[in-house]
Design an enzyme around this catalytic site. Sequence first.
Site, PDB file in Angstrom:
ATOM      1  N   HIS A   1     -47.143 108.283  28.680  1.00  0.00           N
ATOM      2  CA  HIS A   1     -48.436 109.651  29.224  1.00  0.00           C
ATOM      3  C   HIS A   1     -49.027 108.421  30.017  1.00  0.00           C
ATOM      4  CE1 HIS A   1     -52.265 111.576  29.543  1.00  0.00           C
ATOM      5  NE2 HIS A   1     -53.107 110.469  29.781  1.00  0.00           N
TER       6      HIS A   1
ATOM      7  N   CYS B   1     -54.894 114.228  25.677  1.00  0.00           N
ATOM      8  CA  CYS B   1     -53.667 114.599  26.396  1.00  0.00           C
ATOM      9  C   CYS B   1     -53.228 116.080  25.714  1.00  0.00           C
ATOM     10  CB  CYS B   1     -52.547 114.149  27.244  1.00  0.00           C
ATOM     11  SG  CYS B   1     -51.583 114.328  27.594  1.00  0.00           S
TER      12      CYS B   1
ATOM     13  N   CYS C   1     -49.389 114.998  25.364  1.00  0.00           N
ATOM     14  CA  CYS C   1     -48.683 113.878  24.487  1.00  0.00           C
ATOM     15  C   CYS C   1     -47.995 114.642  24.165  1.00  0.00           C
ATOM     16  CB  CYS C   1     -49.342 112.911  24.461  1.00  0.00           C
ATOM     17  SG  CYS C   1     -50.015 111.712  25.921  1.00  0.00           S
TER      18      CYS C   1
ATOM     19  N   ARG D   1     -57.267 109.552  66.697  1.00  0.00           N
ATOM     20  CA  ARG D   1     -58.869 110.184  66.592  1.00  0.00           C
ATOM     21  C   ARG D   1     -59.651 109.381  65.099  1.00  0.00           C
ATOM     22  NH1 ARG D   1     -59.463 115.771  63.680  1.00  0.00           N
ATOM     23  NH2 ARG D   1     -57.851 115.000  62.598  1.00  0.00           N
TER      24      ARG D   1
ATOM     25  N   ASN E   1     -46.647 119.190  40.548  1.00  0.00           N
ATOM     26  CA  ASN E   1     -48.095 119.338  41.360  1.00  0.00           C
ATOM     27  C   ASN E   1     -48.119 117.871  41.090  1.00  0.00           C
ATOM     28  OD1 ASN E   1     -48.453 121.580  42.581  1.00  0.00           O
ATOM     29  ND2 ASN E   1     -49.028 122.993  41.109  1.00  0.00           N
TER      30      ASN E   1
ATOM     31  N   TYR F   1     -57.227 125.911  62.218  1.00  0.00           N
ATOM     32  CA  TYR F   1     -56.097 125.941  63.344  1.00  0.00           C
ATOM     33  C   TYR F   1     -54.319 126.551  62.086  1.00  0.00           C
ATOM     34  CZ  TYR F   1     -52.764 126.396  66.854  1.00  0.00           C
ATOM     35  OH  TYR F   1     -52.037 126.372  67.781  1.00  0.00           O
ATOM     36  N   GLU F   2     -54.647 125.663  61.183  1.00  0.00           N
ATOM     37  CA  GLU F   2     -53.987 125.787  60.548  1.00  0.00           C
ATOM     38  C   GLU F   2     -53.552 126.978  59.590  1.00  0.00           C
ATOM     39  OE1 GLU F   2     -55.553 123.520  60.729  1.00  0.00           O
ATOM     40  OE2 GLU F   2     -54.064 121.288  60.978  1.00  0.00           O
TER      41      GLU F   2
ATOM     42  N   GLN G   1     -43.515 122.009  36.844  1.00  0.00           N
ATOM     43  CA  GLN G   1     -43.351 123.972  36.002  1.00  0.00           C
ATOM     44  C   GLN G   1     -42.419 124.308  36.164  1.00  0.00           C
ATOM     45  OE1 GLN G   1     -47.504 125.539  36.057  1.00  0.00           O
ATOM     46  NE2 GLN G   1     -48.152 123.949  37.162  1.00  0.00           N
TER      47      GLN G   1
ATOM     48  N   HIS H   1     -45.192 115.414  34.593  1.00  0.00           N
ATOM     49  CA  HIS H   1     -45.041 116.894  34.186  1.00  0.00           C
ATOM     50  C   HIS H   1     -44.687 118.061  35.414  1.00  0.00           C
ATOM     51  CE1 HIS H   1     -48.741 117.618  34.227  1.00  0.00           C
ATOM     52  NE2 HIS H   1     -48.520 119.766  35.003  1.00  0.00           N
TER      53      HIS H   1
ATOM     54  N   HIS I   1     -50.717 113.352  32.969  1.00  0.00           N
ATOM     55  CA  HIS I   1     -49.521 112.741  31.586  1.00  0.00           C
ATOM     56  C   HIS I   1     -48.180 113.619  33.507  1.00  0.00           C
ATOM     57  CE1 HIS I   1     -46.994 112.534  28.235  1.00  0.00           C
ATOM     58  NE2 HIS I   1     -46.538 113.439  28.813  1.00  0.00           N
TER      59      HIS I   1
ATOM     60  N   LYS J   1     -54.753 114.999  55.126  1.00  0.00           N
ATOM     61  CA  LYS J   1     -54.543 115.290  56.705  1.00  0.00           C
ATOM     62  C   LYS J   1     -55.273 117.016  55.462  1.00  0.00           C
ATOM     63  CE  LYS J   1     -52.898 118.624  59.468  1.00  0.00           C
ATOM     64  NZ  LYS J   1     -53.789 118.763  60.543  1.00  0.00           N
TER      65      LYS J   1
ATOM     66  N   GLY K   1     -54.937 119.352  42.487  1.00  0.00           N
ATOM     67  CA  GLY K   1     -55.067 120.435  41.397  1.00  0.00           C
ATOM     68  C   GLY K   1     -54.244 120.262  40.686  1.00  0.00           C
ATOM     69  N   CYS K   2     -53.945 119.024  40.338  1.00  0.00           N
ATOM     70  CA  CYS K   2     -52.880 118.944  38.674  1.00  0.00           C
ATOM     71  C   CYS K   2     -54.037 118.416  37.612  1.00  0.00           C
ATOM     72  CB  CYS K   2     -52.301 118.151  38.682  1.00  0.00           C
ATOM     73  SG  CYS K   2     -50.668 117.094  37.462  1.00  0.00           S
ATOM     74  N   SER K   3     -54.202 119.010  36.755  1.00  0.00           N
ATOM     75  CA  SER K   3     -55.487 119.061  35.144  1.00  0.00           C
ATOM     76  C   SER K   3     -55.185 117.815  34.292  1.00  0.00           C
ATOM     77  CB  SER K   3     -55.719 120.479  35.082  1.00  0.00           C
ATOM     78  OG  SER K   3     -54.673 120.997  34.867  1.00  0.00           O
TER      79      SER K   3
ATOM     80  N   ASN L   1     -45.753 128.231  29.454  1.00  0.00           N
ATOM     81  CA  ASN L   1     -47.273 127.952  30.281  1.00  0.00           C
ATOM     82  C   ASN L   1     -47.956 128.663  28.463  1.00  0.00           C
ATOM     83  OD1 ASN L   1     -49.660 127.899  31.496  1.00  0.00           O
ATOM     84  ND2 ASN L   1     -48.162 127.099  32.993  1.00  0.00           N
TER      85      ASN L   1
HETATM   86  O1  LIG Z   1     -51.085 125.272  36.045  1.00  0.00           O
HETATM   87  P1  LIG Z   1     -51.824 124.652  36.834  1.00  0.00           P
HETATM   88  O2  LIG Z   1     -51.050 122.873  36.765  1.00  0.00           O
HETATM   89  O3  LIG Z   1     -52.628 124.246  36.004  1.00  0.00           O
HETATM   90  O4  LIG Z   1     -52.082 124.808  37.751  1.00  0.00           O
HETATM   91  C1  LIG Z   1     -52.329 124.264  39.690  1.00  0.00           C
HETATM   92  O5  LIG Z   1     -50.896 124.936  39.878  1.00  0.00           O
HETATM   93  C2  LIG Z   1     -50.320 126.370  39.752  1.00  0.00           C
HETATM   94  C3  LIG Z   1     -49.826 126.253  40.576  1.00  0.00           C
HETATM   95  O6  LIG Z   1     -49.455 125.826  42.038  1.00  0.00           O
HETATM   96  C4  LIG Z   1     -51.830 126.756  41.124  1.00  0.00           C
HETATM   97  O7  LIG Z   1     -51.703 127.739  40.918  1.00  0.00           O
HETATM   98  C5  LIG Z   1     -53.044 125.952  40.817  1.00  0.00           C
HETATM   99  O8  LIG Z   1     -54.021 126.898  41.384  1.00  0.00           O
HETATM  100  C6  LIG Z   1     -53.267 124.625  40.201  1.00  0.00           C
HETATM  101  O9  LIG Z   1     -54.667 124.643  39.812  1.00  0.00           O
HETATM  102  O1  LIG Z   2     -60.709 118.795  64.475  1.00  0.00           O
HETATM  103  P1  LIG Z   2     -61.591 118.770  63.312  1.00  0.00           P
HETATM  104  O2  LIG Z   2     -62.285 119.181  62.387  1.00  0.00           O
HETATM  105  O3  LIG Z   2     -61.130 116.929  63.491  1.00  0.00           O
HETATM  106  O4  LIG Z   2     -59.863 118.399  62.659  1.00  0.00           O
HETATM  107  C1  LIG Z   2     -60.338 119.573  60.981  1.00  0.00           C
HETATM  108  O5  LIG Z   2     -60.163 120.882  61.881  1.00  0.00           O
HETATM  109  C2  LIG Z   2     -58.214 120.605  62.027  1.00  0.00           C
HETATM  110  C3  LIG Z   2     -58.060 122.094  63.111  1.00  0.00           C
HETATM  111  O6  LIG Z   2     -58.274 122.849  62.011  1.00  0.00           O
HETATM  112  C4  LIG Z   2     -57.167 120.309  61.793  1.00  0.00           C
HETATM  113  O7  LIG Z   2     -56.138 119.884  62.169  1.00  0.00           O
HETATM  114  C5  LIG Z   2     -57.913 119.241  61.150  1.00  0.00           C
HETATM  115  O8  LIG Z   2     -57.556 118.554  59.392  1.00  0.00           O
HETATM  116  C6  LIG Z   2     -58.949 119.374  59.972  1.00  0.00           C
HETATM  117  O9  LIG Z   2     -59.185 117.594  60.011  1.00  0.00           O
END
Ligand SMILES: O=P(O)(O)O[C@H]1O[C@H](CO)[C@@H](O)[C@H](O)[C@H]1O
Ligand SMILES: O=P(O)(O)O[C@H]1O[C@H](CO)[C@@H](O)[C@H](O)[C@H]1O
Lengths: 343, 343
Positions: free
Chosen positions: B113, B51, B54, B30, B153, B316-317, B168, B166, B164, B311, B159-161, B76
């Site tokens: 860091h 940071c 740090c 694809r 993460n 669908y997922e 959780q 680390h 550094h 990915k 989603g890691c902001s 936290n």
């Molecule tokens: O706690 P953080 O690093 O600020 O936030 C990140 O991890 C969390 C736990 O998986 C999630 O809920 C947040 O959406 C994500 O941004």
């Molecule tokens: O089929 P598409 O639009 O190319 O692909 C998108 O939708 C699919 C179904 O949710 C997912 O498996 C793919 O990861 C996503 O990129």
Amino acid sequence: MEDYFKNLAHRRFNILTEEWVLVSPHRTKRPWQGQEEEIPKVDRPSYDKSCYLCPGNKRANGEQNPNYEDVFIFENDFAALTQNNEAYETNNGLIKAETESGICKVICFSPDHSKSLAQMSIDEIKKVVLAWQSEYFKLGREEAINYVQIFENKGEVMGCSNPHPHGQIWSQSSLPNEVDKKDKSQRRYHSKNNRSMLADYLKQELEINERIIFENKSYAVLVPFWAIWPFEVMILPKSHQNSIYQIPPSETILFAEAISVITRAYDKLFNCSFPYSSGIHQAPTNSANNKHWHWHMNFYPPLLRSATVKKFMVGYEMFASPQRDITAESAAKTLQSLIQINF
Amino acid sequence: MEDYFKNLAHRRFNILTEEWVLVSPHRTKRPWQGQEEEIPKVDRPSYDKSCYLCPGNKRANGEQNPNYEDVFIFENDFAALTQNNEAYETNNGLIKAETESGICKVICFSPDHSKSLAQMSIDEIKKVVLAWQSEYFKLGREEAINYVQIFENKGEVMGCSNPHPHGQIWSQSSLPNEVDKKDKSQRRYHSKNNRSMLADYLKQELEINERIIFENKSYAVLVPFWAIWPFEVMILPKSHQNSIYQIPPSETILFAEAISVITRAYDKLFNCSFPYSSGIHQAPTNSANNKHWHWHMNFYPPLLRSATVKKFMVGYEMFASPQRDITAESAAKTLQSLIQINF
Ligand SMILES: O=P(O)(O)O[C@H]1O[C@H](CO)[C@@H](O)[C@H](O)[C@H]1O
Ligand SMILES: O=P(O)(O)O[C@H]1O[C@H](CO)[C@@H](O)[C@H](O)[C@H]1O
């Protein structure tokens, strides 16, 4: 919702999947220093000669799209599911696999490259609803097909590789995980109470009137009590229908209205073409006993605070359970304020 | 894996969660026209004065970090779970919620860091392992805590902001969804066979030797048969241990080696600081009967084809089931070729 849940971390139970979501209302003050999304500008032409979904254009496999005028459906050129003639399985208890057969289709909602459901008229959306109904019926008649998953990925952040308004329909021989969970929970409730679980739930929601964001004669749009995504929404038919095929012809326009209302509210929320994945869950097509099924449509939008800051479902969410900060009630309130009924 | 599964769409069963993944090996051709991620360059200074992780720097709540030399752990500042004195629940069958109590901690892996686990020495990683062990033990002793979720993460796309190094630790009073599933499946297997399910599974994997990417005396690193993410990996202890607290002191260095080997292979895969969420699943801390638990660590990396193409687990997922294109076997082969054992 009771006051003490407004400020304390709590879990809410999803009656359909029988799983929990962790809600942390006190956490909304968290600063954000992480990744911001790029939401592409929505100024698109009505026709794009490089788009493989526009009328008259050629697709990757060399086929040419017709000059379609409303909805256009074709089989996915890179289908994840295909019709297998052979069936195999392997199972020694710990290593277990089986072949899966299916048909994947793409459905263009409109010939107009620049539009999304939010910019289409209710009559145009109704044509999409009618197409979904007929695909559910046609695919469901295939012997090898037992489930038809209708969905849309909207926006680049939702993995959508083409902005032309379109959705997908993946149909297959087995019940996928999420559908299987909802099949079991609804079946159990129905055999115990002889009523639709979601009809009973909707009755309560209408009485409480805290999470309903729109209703017409036949549909309610609400933020489910157990919503995972910040602005998750569910469209529920008021009468007990197993699948969209049971929507009476006079009511398809009301379902289209519900879709129009919520997608337009979404676009106003952060002033952008709002990304989401939406999907319809409904009765399997081969089973003789589907009385317990009450179809519904869900929208799972990833955005949290603005057009560029999304909610990440990562470490804790992947390994433990979904987690959200703003409550379903406060999300419902925000969305309510954006609903325009007369248009 | 049998040849016919190499080219045909099929489903594989996850013995731990008892859910299925859809595998579409024929779909790898694809083309991709969608969103590409920006992977920030990894040239970071060893110390960043802005940071909040740090050594010596101030955090959002005004507290100052000590001048720590290896691992540093603190609660936290914006915890999703806090210690509630009050407990409430509401349950009318369809609307069901309960307060949840917990403690969330942040664990800095290194004062440097600029590093990630892949750049740390095995001795440095061992200190992280020891800290995890002691947190699991300490948090588990709290009466209100029944489960300790250790996770990381890594990368903005996860989603890691803060870059550094680390992770959780979120601990809480109830068993989260994913843990509950694994608790049930392992318990059922153990009470039937009086053996650890994952020990039996690992035995098979070592015999088949198609998905193992590394092993030392005490650990195997493999792509599980039912992997969801393109390059998902599991670290499994060879002996039956319920939690990381049972790792014998002489073996912590071998667990550290396994972490080092896989994170370095990841960084070589697409020549970038490889993003992922990782997590450890292990026995609850309040339950008297945990014999069935066999702890393990998983890595869920989002990248699919390159440092910028991930990915998407979307329509669908979300509505049906996870879906992947490349098979677990071919991902394992790729990762095997990147393993460097002598360093
Ligand atoms: O706690 P953080 O690093 O600020 O936030 C990140 O991890 C969390 C736990 O998986 C999630 O809920 C947040 O959406 C994500 O941004
Ligand atoms: O089929 P598409 O639009 O190319 O692909 C998108 O939708 C699919 C179904 O949710 C997912 O498996 C793919 O990861 C996503 O990129």
